[in-house]
Every structure is written in C-alpha cells, then in structure tokens.
Design a protein around this motif. Structure first.
Motif, PDB file in Angstrom:
ATOM      1  N   GLU A  47      63.124  37.953  43.525  1.00 40.83           N
ATOM      2  CA  GLU A  47      62.940  39.179  42.169  1.00 40.83           C
ATOM      3  C   GLU A  47      61.571  40.029  42.761  1.00 40.83           C
ATOM      4  OE1 GLU A  47      62.129  37.001  38.907  1.00 40.83           O
ATOM      5  OE2 GLU A  47      63.977  35.848  38.541  1.00 40.83           O
ATOM      6  N   VAL A  48      61.523  40.962  42.345  1.00 40.92           N
ATOM      7  CA  VAL A  48      60.354  41.802  42.607  1.00 40.92           C
ATOM      8  C   VAL A  48      59.523  41.903  41.352  1.00 40.92           C
ATOM      9  CG1 VAL A  48      59.712  44.445  42.990  1.00 40.92           C
ATOM     10  CG2 VAL A  48      62.068  43.373  43.709  1.00 40.92           C
ATOM     11  N   TRP A  49      57.977  41.587  41.517  1.00 38.29           N
ATOM     12  CA  TRP A  49      57.176  41.514  40.628  1.00 38.29           C
ATOM     13  C   TRP A  49      55.766  41.823  41.239  1.00 38.29           C
ATOM     14  CZ3 TRP A  49      54.405  37.488  42.466  1.00 38.29           C
ATOM     15  CH2 TRP A  49      55.048  36.569  43.249  1.00 38.29           C
ATOM     16  N   ARG A  50      54.917  42.229  40.423  1.00 39.55           N
ATOM     17  CA  ARG A  50      53.385  42.656  40.930  1.00 39.55           C
ATOM     18  C   ARG A  50      52.616  41.411  41.327  1.00 39.55           C
ATOM     19  NH1 ARG A  50      48.292  42.845  39.106  1.00 39.55           N
ATOM     20  NH2 ARG A  50      48.891  42.213  36.890  1.00 39.55           N
ATOM     21  N   VAL A  51      51.972  41.464  42.330  1.00 41.63           N
ATOM     22  CA  VAL A  51      51.037  40.149  42.488  1.00 41.63           C
ATOM     23  C   VAL A  51      49.828  40.458  41.873  1.00 41.63           C
ATOM     24  CG1 VAL A  51      49.642  38.878  44.560  1.00 41.63           C
ATOM     25  CG2 VAL A  51      52.224  39.912  45.107  1.00 41.63           C
ATOM     26  N   PRO A  52      49.204  39.493  41.080  1.00 43.29           N
ATOM     27  CA  PRO A  52      47.983  39.559  40.317  1.00 43.29           C
ATOM     28  C   PRO A  52      46.796  39.219  41.344  1.00 43.29           C
ATOM     29  CG  PRO A  52      49.014  37.421  39.839  1.00 43.29           C
ATOM     30  CD  PRO A  52      50.002  37.945  40.712  1.00 43.29           C
ATOM     31  N   TYR A  53      46.394  40.285  42.318  1.00 38.78           N
ATOM     32  CA  TYR A  53      45.679  40.221  43.387  1.00 38.78           C
ATOM     33  C   TYR A  53      44.260  39.375  42.968  1.00 38.78           C
ATOM     34  CZ  TYR A  53      48.771  43.474  45.673  1.00 38.78           C
ATOM     35  OH  TYR A  53      49.820  44.212  46.264  1.00 38.78           O
ATOM     36  N   GLN A  54      43.694  39.787  41.912  1.00 38.27           N
ATOM     37  CA  GLN A  54      42.313  39.337  41.678  1.00 38.27           C
ATOM     38  C   GLN A  54      42.263  37.771  41.467  1.00 38.27           C
ATOM     39  OE1 GLN A  54      39.690  40.777  42.414  1.00 38.27           O
ATOM     40  NE2 GLN A  54      38.267  38.937  41.691  1.00 38.27           N
ATOM     41  N   ASP A  55      43.506  37.474  40.454  1.00 41.83           N
ATOM     42  CA  ASP A  55      43.481  36.082  40.052  1.00 41.83           C
ATOM     43  C   ASP A  55      43.525  35.294  41.394  1.00 41.83           C
ATOM     44  OD1 ASP A  55      43.474  36.643  37.621  1.00 41.83           O
ATOM     45  OD2 ASP A  55      45.581  36.644  37.142  1.00 41.83           O
ATOM     46  N   ARG A  56      44.748  35.891  42.425  1.00 46.76           N
ATOM     47  CA  ARG A  56      44.887  35.164  43.615  1.00 46.76           C
ATOM     48  C   ARG A  56      43.765  35.095  44.717  1.00 46.76           C
ATOM     49  NH1 ARG A  56      47.671  33.624  40.734  1.00 46.76           N
ATOM     50  NH2 ARG A  56      50.133  33.894  40.424  1.00 46.76           N
ATOM     51  N   ALA A  57      42.981  36.020  44.529  1.00 44.72           N
ATOM     52  CA  ALA A  57      41.698  36.079  45.334  1.00 44.72           C
ATOM     53  C   ALA A  57      40.714  34.759  44.868  1.00 44.72           C
ATOM     54  CB  ALA A  57      40.970  37.463  45.291  1.00 44.72           C
ATOM     55  N   MET A  58      40.568  34.865  43.444  1.00 46.01           N
ATOM     56  CA  MET A  58      39.700  33.612  43.146  1.00 46.01           C
ATOM     57  C   MET A  58      40.338  32.514  43.484  1.00 46.01           C
ATOM     58  SD  MET A  58      38.653  35.537  39.354  1.00 46.01           S
ATOM     59  CE  MET A  58      37.981  33.835  38.836  1.00 46.01           C
ATOM     60  N   GLN A  59      41.552  32.262  43.322  1.00 47.26           N
ATOM     61  CA  GLN A  59      42.306  31.065  43.410  1.00 47.26           C
ATOM     62  C   GLN A  59      42.084  30.577  45.049  1.00 47.26           C
ATOM     63  OE1 GLN A  59      45.751  32.432  41.693  1.00 47.26           O
ATOM     64  NE2 GLN A  59      45.704  30.788  40.094  1.00 47.26           N
ATOM     65  N   ALA A  60      42.312  31.642  45.999  1.00 44.48           N
ATOM     66  CA  ALA A  60      42.261  31.355  47.455  1.00 44.48           C
ATOM     67  C   ALA A  60      40.736  30.859  47.490  1.00 44.48           C
ATOM     68  CB  ALA A  60      42.471  32.557  48.068  1.00 44.48           C
ATOM     69  N   LYS A  61      39.801  31.258  47.017  1.00 42.17           N
ATOM     70  CA  LYS A  61      38.472  30.727  47.379  1.00 42.17           C
ATOM     71  C   LYS A  61      38.347  29.559  46.762  1.00 42.17           C
ATOM     72  CE  LYS A  61      33.568  32.097  46.499  1.00 42.17           C
ATOM     73  NZ  LYS A  61      32.619  33.050  45.848  1.00 42.17           N
ATOM     74  N   GLU A  62      38.780  29.160  45.691  1.00 40.52           N
ATOM     75  CA  GLU A  62      38.613  27.826  44.963  1.00 40.52           C
ATOM     76  C   GLU A  62      39.571  26.627  46.056  1.00 40.52           C
ATOM     77  OE1 GLU A  62      40.227  28.182  41.139  1.00 40.52           O
ATOM     78  OE2 GLU A  62      38.485  29.422  40.415  1.00 40.52           O
ATOM     79  N   TRP A  63      40.655  27.141  46.624  1.00 41.55           N
ATOM     80  CA  TRP A  63      41.591  26.412  47.259  1.00 41.55           C
ATOM     81  C   TRP A  63      41.055  26.008  48.693  1.00 41.55           C
ATOM     82  CZ3 TRP A  63      45.680  24.229  45.323  1.00 41.55           C
ATOM     83  CH2 TRP A  63      46.655  23.717  46.045  1.00 41.55           C
ATOM     84  N   ALA A  64      40.152  27.161  49.317  1.00 41.54           N
ATOM     85  CA  ALA A  64      39.650  26.917  50.572  1.00 41.54           C
ATOM     86  C   ALA A  64      38.413  25.882  50.516  1.00 41.54           C
ATOM     87  CB  ALA A  64      38.947  28.117  50.937  1.00 41.54           C
TER      88      ALA A  64
END
Length: 347
Positions: free
Chosen positions: A20-37
């Motif tokens: 499907e086509v949808w909008r990536v929630p960039y800011q949410d993913r940016a915060m999660q990427a920092k926490e994931w790292a």
C-alpha cells in the motif's frame, strides 16, 4: 564494528501494508530510531569493521504496488509485494550490520524513446505499451516512425536528426544482442506518486539512516530521453548516430560499490533493471579483478521477473542471468539466512 546479532522487527512494522501507499511519520520514526540504537547498542556505521552496502534497485510504487503502471507480479502474481516484505525484514534484522543503503530511482518524463508518445504510425496511432517491441525492421519499413510532435522539445525541432537517431538506436540494440526496444506504459514519472519509493521500504531506509548515522545514498537513473536506462551503471546506448556521446557510464557509483567489502543487491525487476545492473557491475569487475565478484551477494528472494500473463514471461531469462552471475563468482543468497553463514562474508 558490525553487530552480528540479528535484531527483532520494530513494533511499528506492519507487513500487511507493504503493498500500500501511505505517509511515513518521519518524526516518530526518528525518535524511535534513536531509542532503538540505544536499546540494541548500535554503533554509527562509520565504525563498521566490514563495510556492507545494500543496493535496492527501483523499489518504487510504479513497479511494486498492484494496479500501478508496471507492477512486477512475477509468476506468483504478488512477486514485488512478497519481495519487499522480505526486504524490509532483512533491513530491520540486519540494521546493525548494513553500513549503507543505496536505493536506485528509475526517473522518467513523458517524451522518452520507450514511451508510446515518442512513436507513431501512418494512421496516427501510438504503439500499444507493454505489447509492442520496435525492431530495426519496423523502423526500416516505416511501421513505426518518430512522432514529429516530440522534435520541438527534444532536439529543437530537428526531426531528421531524431529519426536518424531512432534508426541508429534500434540497430545498436540489435547489433549488441540486447532486447529489442520495448514500449512501456508511462511509468516512474518524475513528480508523480509512482516515482516514490514503496512506503514500507522508505520507512525502513529512513529508520536505518538515523539508527546507524548513515545517509541513504539515492542514485537517479533514466532521465535521458534518447536511451533506455535499465542499469543504474550505464544507459543502453551511449552515443548518437554521428558518434557524439549522449550519455556515459556512472563511473562514480561503480567505484563506490567496489570500495565496499560486500555489496548486497535486491529490487525490481530481476529480468530487467536488476539483471542489467548486475551484468554491468560484473563487466567492470572482470575488467579490473574477477575475484571482486566474490564480494557481491544477490538476494534471490527479494526480486522478481517481469511477467505479463498471456503476453510475455521473462522468468527463464532472469534465472539464466543469475546462474551466469553465480558461475562468475557472485553468491546467490536468501534474506532469511543469517549473514554470518553467507559464504566469504567476514563480519
């Protein structure tokens, strides 16, 4: 240093939305990427002992989403969707090991040599996309001619020069044993939704970018109106009828790939842009050092061939090409296999 342990899938990844086509929630993913790292102790990619590049070829909506222009269904009918689910999972599982991701972007405008509007017959009709291949004989006999309407925009009105180029182009393809000129539906149009990366893949790339401090390296291809550009490393034809260059090899990207310790390749379509890119990479490798082929890994379960039911099926050609690549020293692997088990890969 590379993290060998296979990571879990992040909770936000939903495999049911890959098609499907949808909008990536960039800011949410940016915060999660920092926490994931932080949670998984991921080091910046700059510290990787073994530098690994994942080249994702043309993983765009136009090829990967059903009902878009050139959906690559393969023989299963769901090829690109299944491929991209596995590709996303591969990226997330190996987030700490993949140093850099380089997606290629097929990029076109309406007036290009492989689009219907470029050609016309005596009845004023354009060729039927996906069902028409224009051969040297077709051009010699006048079955298909260059549409005079494109001359103004492409060659400042010099229609004769454009017609000469068309003859030269199809002859060059035939002389070099390449596929005849295929007329494709309008696709990957710059500025359109079909040009964009598949949302789920874009999300995975963005997440990797920030979790590993590694900028996603986009490679654009296909904008030259006078030649096809299946491979990201070089267009199909490099010169005009009078011998003047109209395009060139992507020597910068070729060298960049060869500088990595390992190059992993996935994407669409196995029979066209993927096969052409690998073939060009192999040509460069064999000219420099055939042993370099051993650093290339082909994700067999993350790519599918062009199959148009009832019209054409490129599966056999794609498989034959991959067999040839393997015989040259490249490795055929699956995304589900742990990287530490891949032959020749030292982590």
């Amino acid at each position: 240093m590379n993290t060998i342990t296979q990571l879990p899938l992040p909770s936000f990844f939903d495999s049911s939305t890959v098609g499907e086509v949808w909008r990536v929630p960039y800011q949410d993913r940016a915060m999660q990427a920092k926490e994931w790292a932080k949670r998984w102790h991921l080091q910046p990619a700059a510290k990787d002992k073994t530098r690994i590049c994942l080249m994702a070829i043309d993983v765009q909506n136009t090829f990967c989403i059903p009902k878009f222009e050139l959906f690559v269904g393969g023989r299963s009918g769901t090829g690109a969707i299944d491929d991209n689910q596995r590709l996303c999972e591969f990226i997330y599982h190996n987030l700490g090991t993949i140093t850099e991701i380089a997606p290629t972007m097929d990029t076109h405008t309406a007036m290009q040599i492989f689009h219907p509007f470029f050609w016309i017959n005596d009845a004023g009709e354009h060729p039927t996309p996906a069902a028409t291949m224009i051969t040297l004989g077709d051009v010699q006999k006048g079955v298909w001619k260059v549409n005079p309407a494109v001359a103004f925009s492409l060659v400042n009105g010099n229609y004769l020069a454009l017609q000469n180029h068309a003859f030269h182009y199809v002859k060059k393809l035939e002389d070099e044993g390449k596929y005849p000129l295929t007329i494709w539906p309008y696709h990957s149009v710059l500025g359109g939704i079909g040009h964009a990366l598949v949302s789920a893949v874009e999300e995975a790339l963005f997440f990797h970018n920030l979790a590993r401090n590694s900028q996603t390296r986009f490679e654009i291809k296909g904008g030259n109106p006078l030649t096809e550009n299946y491979s990201v490393l070089r267009p199909e034809v490099l010169e005009s009828a009078d011998g003047r260059p109209i395009a060139q090899k992507n020597t910068r990207f070729i060298q960049k790939l060869l500088d990595f310790d390992a190059v992993i390749i996935a994407g669409q379509a196995k029979s066209h842009c993927v096969a052409w890119t690998i073939d060009d990479l192999l040509t460069e490798i064999q000219a420099k050092d055939p042993d370099l082929a051993k650093k290339v890994y082909l994700l067999e379960d993350c790519t599918s061939p062009v199959v148009i039911p009832g019209i054409i099926d490129f599966s056999d050609q794609a498989n034959a090409a991959f067999d040839r690549f393997a015989k040259a020293g490249m490795h055929l692997v699956k995304s589900t296999d742990a990287l530490e088990t891949w032959p020749g890969l030292s982590l």
